[in-house]
Write a protein that holds these residues in place. Structure first.
Motif, PDB file in Angstrom:
ATOM      1  N   GLN A   1      43.777  36.149  41.490  1.00 10.26           N
ATOM      2  CA  GLN A   1      43.606  37.657  40.992  1.00 10.26           C
ATOM      3  C   GLN A   1      42.460  37.641  39.920  1.00 10.26           C
ATOM      4  O   GLN A   1      41.582  38.249  39.699  1.00 10.26           O
ATOM      5  CB  GLN A   1      44.873  37.994  40.666  1.00 10.26           C
ATOM      6  CG  GLN A   1      45.956  38.301  41.739  1.00 10.26           C
ATOM      7  CD  GLN A   1      47.110  38.728  41.215  1.00 10.26           C
ATOM      8  OE1 GLN A   1      47.309  38.812  40.037  1.00 10.26           O
ATOM      9  NE2 GLN A   1      47.997  39.250  42.208  1.00 10.26           N
ATOM     10  N   GLY A   2      42.845  36.368  39.001  1.00  6.77           N
ATOM     11  CA  GLY A   2      41.819  36.362  37.758  1.00  6.77           C
ATOM     12  C   GLY A   2      40.370  36.049  38.207  1.00  6.77           C
ATOM     13  O   GLY A   2      39.433  36.496  37.488  1.00  6.77           O
ATOM     14  N   PHE A   3      39.937  35.220  39.149  1.00  3.41           N
ATOM     15  CA  PHE A   3      38.744  34.940  39.446  1.00  3.41           C
ATOM     16  C   PHE A   3      38.036  36.259  40.099  1.00  3.41           C
ATOM     17  O   PHE A   3      36.982  36.465  39.756  1.00  3.41           O
ATOM     18  CB  PHE A   3      38.881  33.894  40.353  1.00  3.41           C
ATOM     19  CG  PHE A   3      37.620  33.155  40.763  1.00  3.41           C
ATOM     20  CD1 PHE A   3      37.253  31.954  40.047  1.00  3.41           C
ATOM     21  CD2 PHE A   3      36.551  33.610  41.555  1.00  3.41           C
ATOM     22  CE1 PHE A   3      36.110  31.358  40.110  1.00  3.41           C
ATOM     23  CE2 PHE A   3      35.221  32.849  41.727  1.00  3.41           C
ATOM     24  CZ  PHE A   3      35.007  31.905  40.990  1.00  3.41           C
ATOM     25  N   VAL A   4      38.847  36.971  40.835  1.00  2.00           N
ATOM     26  CA  VAL A   4      38.159  38.001  41.629  1.00  2.00           C
ATOM     27  C   VAL A   4      37.956  38.981  40.670  1.00  2.00           C
ATOM     28  O   VAL A   4      36.966  39.948  40.495  1.00  2.00           O
ATOM     29  CB  VAL A   4      39.152  38.706  42.813  1.00  2.00           C
ATOM     30  CG1 VAL A   4      38.779  39.722  43.203  1.00  2.00           C
ATOM     31  CG2 VAL A   4      39.220  37.492  43.784  1.00  2.00           C
ATOM     32  N   LEU A   5      39.032  39.306  39.469  1.00  6.27           N
ATOM     33  CA  LEU A   5      38.785  40.240  38.616  1.00  6.27           C
ATOM     34  C   LEU A   5      37.407  40.124  37.688  1.00  6.27           C
ATOM     35  O   LEU A   5      36.695  40.909  37.091  1.00  6.27           O
ATOM     36  CB  LEU A   5      39.917  40.216  37.660  1.00  6.27           C
ATOM     37  CG  LEU A   5      41.385  40.882  38.042  1.00  6.27           C
ATOM     38  CD1 LEU A   5      42.457  40.902  36.986  1.00  6.27           C
ATOM     39  CD2 LEU A   5      41.059  42.520  38.238  1.00  6.27           C
ATOM     40  N   GLN A   6      37.234  38.606  37.468  1.00 10.99           N
ATOM     41  CA  GLN A   6      35.995  38.467  36.604  1.00 10.99           C
ATOM     42  C   GLN A   6      34.869  38.613  37.302  1.00 10.99           C
ATOM     43  O   GLN A   6      33.794  39.105  37.035  1.00 10.99           O
ATOM     44  CB  GLN A   6      36.119  36.927  36.268  1.00 10.99           C
ATOM     45  CG  GLN A   6      34.814  36.146  35.643  1.00 10.99           C
ATOM     46  CD  GLN A   6      34.905  36.602  34.069  1.00 10.99           C
ATOM     47  OE1 GLN A   6      35.828  37.055  33.430  1.00 10.99           O
ATOM     48  NE2 GLN A   6      33.709  36.849  33.661  1.00 10.99           N
ATOM     49  N   GLU A   7      34.994  38.320  38.883  1.00 11.58           N
ATOM     50  CA  GLU A   7      33.675  38.481  39.620  1.00 11.58           C
ATOM     51  C   GLU A   7      33.474  40.166  39.739  1.00 11.58           C
ATOM     52  O   GLU A   7      32.154  40.564  39.789  1.00 11.58           O
ATOM     53  CB  GLU A   7      34.020  38.081  41.007  1.00 11.58           C
ATOM     54  CG  GLU A   7      33.969  36.542  41.209  1.00 11.58           C
ATOM     55  CD  GLU A   7      34.302  36.349  42.741  1.00 11.58           C
ATOM     56  OE1 GLU A   7      33.342  35.452  43.416  1.00 11.58           O
ATOM     57  OE2 GLU A   7      35.260  36.461  43.420  1.00 11.58           O
ATOM     58  N   GLN A   8      34.117  40.910  39.615  1.00  9.39           N
ATOM     59  CA  GLN A   8      34.258  42.548  39.952  1.00  9.39           C
ATOM     60  C   GLN A   8      33.944  43.152  38.686  1.00  9.39           C
ATOM     61  O   GLN A   8      33.721  44.325  38.752  1.00  9.39           O
ATOM     62  CB  GLN A   8      35.451  42.813  40.719  1.00  9.39           C
ATOM     63  CG  GLN A   8      35.496  42.488  42.182  1.00  9.39           C
ATOM     64  CD  GLN A   8      36.844  42.977  42.803  1.00  9.39           C
ATOM     65  OE1 GLN A   8      37.776  43.407  42.434  1.00  9.39           O
ATOM     66  NE2 GLN A   8      36.760  42.954  44.184  1.00  9.39           N
ATOM     67  N   GLN A   9      34.001  42.529  37.666  1.00 14.23           N
ATOM     68  CA  GLN A   9      33.629  43.045  36.155  1.00 14.23           C
ATOM     69  C   GLN A   9      32.118  43.483  36.199  1.00 14.23           C
ATOM     70  O   GLN A   9      31.328  42.558  36.755  1.00 14.23           O
ATOM     71  CB  GLN A   9      33.905  42.315  34.971  1.00 14.23           C
ATOM     72  CG  GLN A   9      35.360  42.132  34.835  1.00 14.23           C
ATOM     73  CD  GLN A   9      35.810  43.541  34.242  1.00 14.23           C
ATOM     74  OE1 GLN A   9      35.366  44.068  33.298  1.00 14.23           O
ATOM     75  NE2 GLN A   9      37.079  43.879  34.890  1.00 14.23           N
ATOM     76  N   PRO A  10      31.818  44.748  35.954  1.00  8.91           N
ATOM     77  CA  PRO A  10      30.523  44.936  35.792  1.00  8.91           C
ATOM     78  C   PRO A  10      29.760  43.705  34.835  1.00  8.91           C
ATOM     79  O   PRO A  10      30.274  43.592  33.810  1.00  8.91           O
ATOM     80  CB  PRO A  10      30.241  46.281  35.128  1.00  8.91           C
ATOM     81  CG  PRO A  10      31.602  46.856  35.372  1.00  8.91           C
ATOM     82  CD  PRO A  10      32.594  45.640  35.479  1.00  8.91           C
ATOM     83  N   LYS A  11      28.679  43.259  35.181  1.00  8.25           N
ATOM     84  CA  LYS A  11      27.767  42.470  34.714  1.00  8.25           C
ATOM     85  C   LYS A  11      26.542  42.876  33.782  1.00  8.25           C
ATOM     86  O   LYS A  11      25.893  43.768  34.250  1.00  8.25           O
ATOM     87  CB  LYS A  11      27.254  41.394  35.665  1.00  8.25           C
ATOM     88  CG  LYS A  11      28.222  40.704  36.443  1.00  8.25           C
ATOM     89  CD  LYS A  11      29.420  39.796  35.699  1.00  8.25           C
ATOM     90  CE  LYS A  11      30.492  38.940  36.432  1.00  8.25           C
ATOM     91  NZ  LYS A  11      31.181  39.830  37.387  1.00  8.25           N
ATOM     92  N   ALA A  12      26.609  42.439  32.582  1.00  7.21           N
ATOM     93  CA  ALA A  12      25.538  43.034  31.848  1.00  7.21           C
ATOM     94  C   ALA A  12      24.267  42.049  32.473  1.00  7.21           C
ATOM     95  O   ALA A  12      24.445  41.005  32.758  1.00  7.21           O
ATOM     96  CB  ALA A  12      25.687  42.532  30.462  1.00  7.21           C
ATOM     97  N   PRO A  13      23.019  42.831  32.298  1.00  6.01           N
ATOM     98  CA  PRO A  13      21.756  42.105  32.889  1.00  6.01           C
ATOM     99  C   PRO A  13      21.509  40.830  31.802  1.00  6.01           C
ATOM    100  O   PRO A  13      21.994  40.708  30.961  1.00  6.01           O
ATOM    101  CB  PRO A  13      20.807  43.205  32.309  1.00  6.01           C
ATOM    102  CG  PRO A  13      21.272  44.046  31.420  1.00  6.01           C
ATOM    103  CD  PRO A  13      22.824  44.099  31.564  1.00  6.01           C
ATOM    104  N   LEU A  14      21.049  39.758  32.827  1.00  4.19           N
ATOM    105  CA  LEU A  14      20.923  38.655  31.904  1.00  4.19           C
ATOM    106  C   LEU A  14      19.572  38.749  31.014  1.00  4.19           C
ATOM    107  O   LEU A  14      18.501  39.441  31.272  1.00  4.19           O
ATOM    108  CB  LEU A  14      20.055  37.497  33.144  1.00  4.19           C
ATOM    109  CG  LEU A  14      21.294  36.807  34.060  1.00  4.19           C
ATOM    110  CD1 LEU A  14      20.473  36.105  35.220  1.00  4.19           C
ATOM    111  CD2 LEU A  14      22.310  36.141  33.272  1.00  4.19           C
ATOM    112  N   GLY A  15      20.019  38.200  29.800  1.00  3.91           N
ATOM    113  CA  GLY A  15      18.703  38.414  28.782  1.00  3.91           C
ATOM    114  C   GLY A  15      18.152  37.362  28.595  1.00  3.91           C
ATOM    115  O   GLY A  15      17.657  36.561  29.608  1.00  3.91           O
TER     116      GLY A  15
END
Length: 237
Positions: A151-165
């Protein structure tokens, strides 16, 4: 039309827990968890929201009902093989299932009221671990640990990601920093001053999280297998 006919037509359609769960899942998949409401579920059933309270006291109980309806089918667990085969298949199957159903990982996380479907799944998994030699406590811990990891892994994957800086932009070239192929001076300097960071930067840029997930599942199973071996050694002593 007789008065009885009028009375029957005026009555709302009968609601079962199964129908309520199905309507809730329809809303969840269509609109997402944040937009899920008692009013929308009632509208899906063609009734007023007040009609739902015969089955659930509030939205939290509705979410418990939906979570149990979404529980991964224990019949998909491996019928053969030792406990590690069963646990690994459960982890990967649950991982795929959470990704296939919108917002399911968010819905499942933190639920504290297991329903009959989840109870059945847990009973099957615990039975396989007991048969493998784990104590009741260790079987319970192993099951919860793996479920929380998935569950924790999938939650992390599905979080909106900030663009790579700036740092991320050079991550794809991290391994080749020494050859001067990094376009970004800051990223190049970071890689040169922190020589062990290259692999991590490359992993972040690659985005293949399934390999990382499988690595974690295997290491958890390795740890449990080691624990089982320690228990055997203590028993022999």
């Amino acid at each position: 039309m007789t008065s009885a006919d009028h009375s029957a037509a005026a009555r709302p359609p009968a609601i079962t827990r199964e129908a309520l769960a199905a309507a809730g899942l329809t809303v969840l998949r269509r609109d997402g968890l944040d937009a899920l409401s008692m009013r929308k579920v009632a509208a899906e059933l063609g009734v007023r929201a007040a009609s739902l309270y015969y089955h659930v006291q509030d939205k939290e109980q509705l979410l418990d009902l939906l979570a149990d309806s979404l529980t991964w089918d224990p019949r998909k667990l491996a019928a053969d093989g030792d406990w590690s085969v069963c646990l690994r298949e459960m982890a990967h199957g649950y991982y795929r299932y959470l990704h296939a159903n919108r917002d399911t990982a968010r819905l499942m996380a933190g639920r504290r009221t297991p329903g009959p479907n989840l109870m059945h799944l847990l009973d099957v998994m615990l039975g396989r671990l007991h048969a493998g030699g784990f104590s009741e406590d260790e079987a319970a811990w192993a099951t919860v640990l793996m479920a929380n990891y998935v569950q924790g892994f999938v939650l992390q994957e599905q979080q909106p990601k900030a663009p790579l800086g700036t740092l991320g932009a050079g991550a794809k070239s991290a391994k080749s920093a020494a050859s001067g192929t990094m376009a970004d001076d800051a990223c190049k300097a970071a890689a040169e001053s922190l020589p062990n960071i290259g692999a991590l930067m490359a992993l972040m840029a690659d985005g293949d999280t399934q390999k990382l997930f499988a690595f974690g599942v295997d290491r958890l199973i390795d740890g449990l297998r080691s624990r089982l071996a320690d228990n055997g050694d203590q028993g022999a002593g």
